[in-house]
Design a protein around this motif. Structure first.
Motif, PDB file in Angstrom:
ATOM      1  N   ILE A 116       0.843  -1.212   0.000  1.00  0.00           N
ATOM      2  CA  ILE A 116       0.000   0.000   0.000  1.00  0.00           C
ATOM      3  C   ILE A 116       0.871   1.253   0.000  1.00  0.00           C
ATOM      4  N   GLN A 117       1.955   1.231   0.780  1.00  0.00           N
ATOM      5  CA  GLN A 117       2.870   2.390   0.774  1.00  0.00           C
ATOM      6  C   GLN A 117       3.383   2.666  -0.632  1.00  0.00           C
ATOM      7  N   LYS A 118       3.726   1.586  -1.331  1.00  0.00           N
ATOM      8  CA  LYS A 118       4.291   1.765  -2.677  1.00  0.00           C
ATOM      9  C   LYS A 118       3.234   2.286  -3.652  1.00  0.00           C
ATOM     10  N   ILE A 119       2.025   1.801  -3.530  1.00  0.00           N
ATOM     11  CA  ILE A 119       0.970   2.271  -4.440  1.00  0.00           C
ATOM     12  C   ILE A 119       0.674   3.751  -4.179  1.00  0.00           C
ATOM     13  N   ILE A 120       0.598   4.133  -2.932  1.00  0.00           N
ATOM     14  CA  ILE A 120       0.367   5.556  -2.604  1.00  0.00           C
ATOM     15  C   ILE A 120       1.516   6.404  -3.158  1.00  0.00           C
ATOM     16  N   THR A 121       2.728   5.913  -3.012  1.00  0.00           N
ATOM     17  CA  THR A 121       3.895   6.666  -3.499  1.00  0.00           C
ATOM     18  C   THR A 121       3.846   6.824  -5.018  1.00  0.00           C
ATOM     19  N   ILE A 122       3.450   5.767  -5.722  1.00  0.00           N
ATOM     20  CA  ILE A 122       3.345   5.854  -7.190  1.00  0.00           C
ATOM     21  C   ILE A 122       2.362   6.960  -7.576  1.00  0.00           C
ATOM     22  N   VAL A 123       1.198   6.968  -6.942  1.00  0.00           N
ATOM     23  CA  VAL A 123       0.165   7.960  -7.294  1.00  0.00           C
ATOM     24  C   VAL A 123       0.666   9.376  -6.988  1.00  0.00           C
ATOM     25  N   ILE A 124       1.253   9.559  -5.822  1.00  0.00           N
ATOM     26  CA  ILE A 124       1.733  10.904  -5.460  1.00  0.00           C
ATOM     27  C   ILE A 124       2.869  11.334  -6.393  1.00  0.00           C
ATOM     28  N   ASP A 125       3.721  10.408  -6.734  1.00  0.00           N
ATOM     29  CA  ASP A 125       4.827  10.717  -7.664  1.00  0.00           C
ATOM     30  C   ASP A 125       4.292  11.191  -9.016  1.00  0.00           C
ATOM     31  N   TYR A 126       3.396  10.396  -9.617  1.00  0.00           N
ATOM     32  CA  TYR A 126       2.982  10.790 -10.976  1.00  0.00           C
ATOM     33  C   TYR A 126       2.099  12.034 -10.960  1.00  0.00           C
ATOM     34  N   MET A 127       1.386  12.246  -9.866  1.00  0.00           N
ATOM     35  CA  MET A 127       0.602  13.495  -9.805  1.00  0.00           C
ATOM     36  C   MET A 127       1.530  14.700  -9.706  1.00  0.00           C
ATOM     37  N   GLN A 128       2.645  14.525  -8.982  1.00  0.00           N
ATOM     38  CA  GLN A 128       3.603  15.643  -8.892  1.00  0.00           C
ATOM     39  C   GLN A 128       4.293  15.874 -10.227  1.00  0.00           C
TER      40      GLN A 128
END
Lengths: 320, 97
Positions: B81-93
């Motif tokens: 879950i941490q990794k999935i959240i990080t992916i979403v925040i990364d690509y949104m940034q």
């Protein structure tokens, strides 16, 4: 319509089966089958079921089955789906541990219920089914949200304990990928549309980077990546085009590519037109750590792809 | 500060985007509009899809800017879950830069 269930059709050798399919011509469905043996991927069954579902039983003509293995079709629920009596008498065993029979999913609530039932049905531990639940959820939600499919999504899966692999088929009879993608992008062919749909960050709901509040254009890329890291097949068929991710040999690095045409793959155009989309995917359940490792690879490729695509759109200084 | 216990709403596999949208519209956006900090508690959730996390937080980043992430904490997330959240925040940034 005519469709023939051959003696063998799995993702690796599915092309002849697809070439033999005769799309809509009159309101009847003729189904033939190999007379000696039937061993097919669930993707074959979801296609037959999706074609037959809108028809009345009297519009479906199934050749008399003689193959001893035909009881598989009965067990997977194909005849029940088509509303016809197969004449096959089998002793019903529990499906637990081996397969998920043909299931129609029309909305979000049905999907959530189905996802909850998968784990006990296959007798796997929850960690082993992370990738499976992920794949089914994302693919079926794509159908519910984008496909406008009169039959919803048809799903089936089969677990193979010998190599600890699960084979999944999902079909719809909706508008197809090209129509969805072309709402905000330009794809001149069905294959070009499939290529765009598999590229991270490309969604049919907007041309804006980052997607909309509910779609990012990541689902199919994730699923193709799960298959690639599993070193398994992934097939997508829409309109007249087929894209097939081929198995990576053991020992070769599992590098992910944003462009699906850079992966080891095959493709074919001018196939009989499937009105809608069909996806087949095989997943190895051997290494539960792989899903977590895969997310590291996806993060790297995804961000890089978005960055590069944005950079391509930058205004350039005009030096004169 | 408000804490949103997600398991009660999503079950152990957070994949229903309709639920994510409801949480975003009815809980997260009002809290952020009030200037409150938010804790998203993933206790008891084994896994989540990228689509669920995207539907939960991406629009906040688009509406309020990437700094909105400073106001959101993700509690009791396992590695996936941490990794999935990080992916979403990364690509949104990456998308917003």
């Amino acid at each position: 319509m005519k469709i023939f269930i051959p003696n063998s059709a799995f993702l690796g050798n599915i092309n002849p089966f697809l070439r033999g399919f005769v799309p809509k011509s009159g309101e009847k469905l003729e189904i033939g089958a190999n007379e000696k043996w039937i061993a097919v991927h669930p993707v074959v069954l979801v296609m037959v079921a999706a074609l037959g579902l809108p028809l009345k039983a009297e519009q479906v003509f199934f050749e008399k089955l003689t193959a001893r293995s035909a009881h598989y079709l009965e067990r997977m629920g194909l005849f029940k789906f088509l509303g016809i009596d197969s004449g096959i008498k089998i002793i019903e065993h529990e499906s637990a541990g081996r397969f998920i029979p043909l299931t129609q999913i029309r909305n979000s609530q049905e999907l959530s219920g189905f996802i909850t039932e998968i784990v006990p049905l296959l007798h796997l531990n929850p960690l082993q089914t992370d990738a499976l639940r992920y794949v089914i959820s994302e693919l079926v939600r794509n159908v519910i949200e984008h496909a406008d499919s009169p039959v919803g999504a048809i799903v089936a899966a089969q677990y193979y304990s010998k190599n600890n692999t699960i084979r999944i088929g999902i079909s719809d009879t909706g508008v197809g990928i090209k129509s969805t993608i072309n709402r905000h992008h330009f794809a001149k062919s069905n294959l070009a549309a499939i290529q765009l749909a598999l590229t991270p960050g490309i969604t049919g709901t907007t041309s804006r980077e980052g997607g909309t509040e509910s779609n990012a254009g990541a689902g199919l890329f994730f699923i193709k990546s799960i298959a690639k890291v599993s070193r398994e097949f992934f097939v997508i068929y829409s309109g007249d085009a087929l894209y097939k991710l081929l198995k990576e040999p053991i020992g070769k690095s599992k590098k992910l590519f944003a462009d699906p045409f850079k992966d080891k793959h095959s493709s074919e155009e001018s196939l009989p037109v499937w009105q809608g989309t069909v996806v087949g995917v095989d997943i190895s359940l051997n290494d539960t750590q792989e899903f977590s490792d895969l997310l590291d690879l996806i993060r790297e490729v995804y961000s890089k792809t978005v960055r590069e695509r944005k950079r391509e759109k930058y205004r350039k200084p005009k030096f004169i | 500060m408000i804490t949103v216990k997600l398991k009660n709403k999503t079950g152990s596999f957070a994949e229903n985007k309709d639920i994510a949208r409801d949480i975003r519209l009815n809980i997260l956006i009002p809290a952020i509009e009030r200037g409150e900090k938010v804790v998203l508690d993933f206790q008891g959730i084994n896994s989540a899809t990228q689509s669920f996390v995207h539907a939960l937080i991406s629009d906040l980043m688009r509406k309020y800017g990437v700094d909105v992430i400073e106001k959101i904490s993700f509690k009791s997330c396992n590695e996936v879950i941490q990794k999935i959240i990080t992916i979403v925040i990364d690509y949104m940034q990456e998308s917003s830069n």
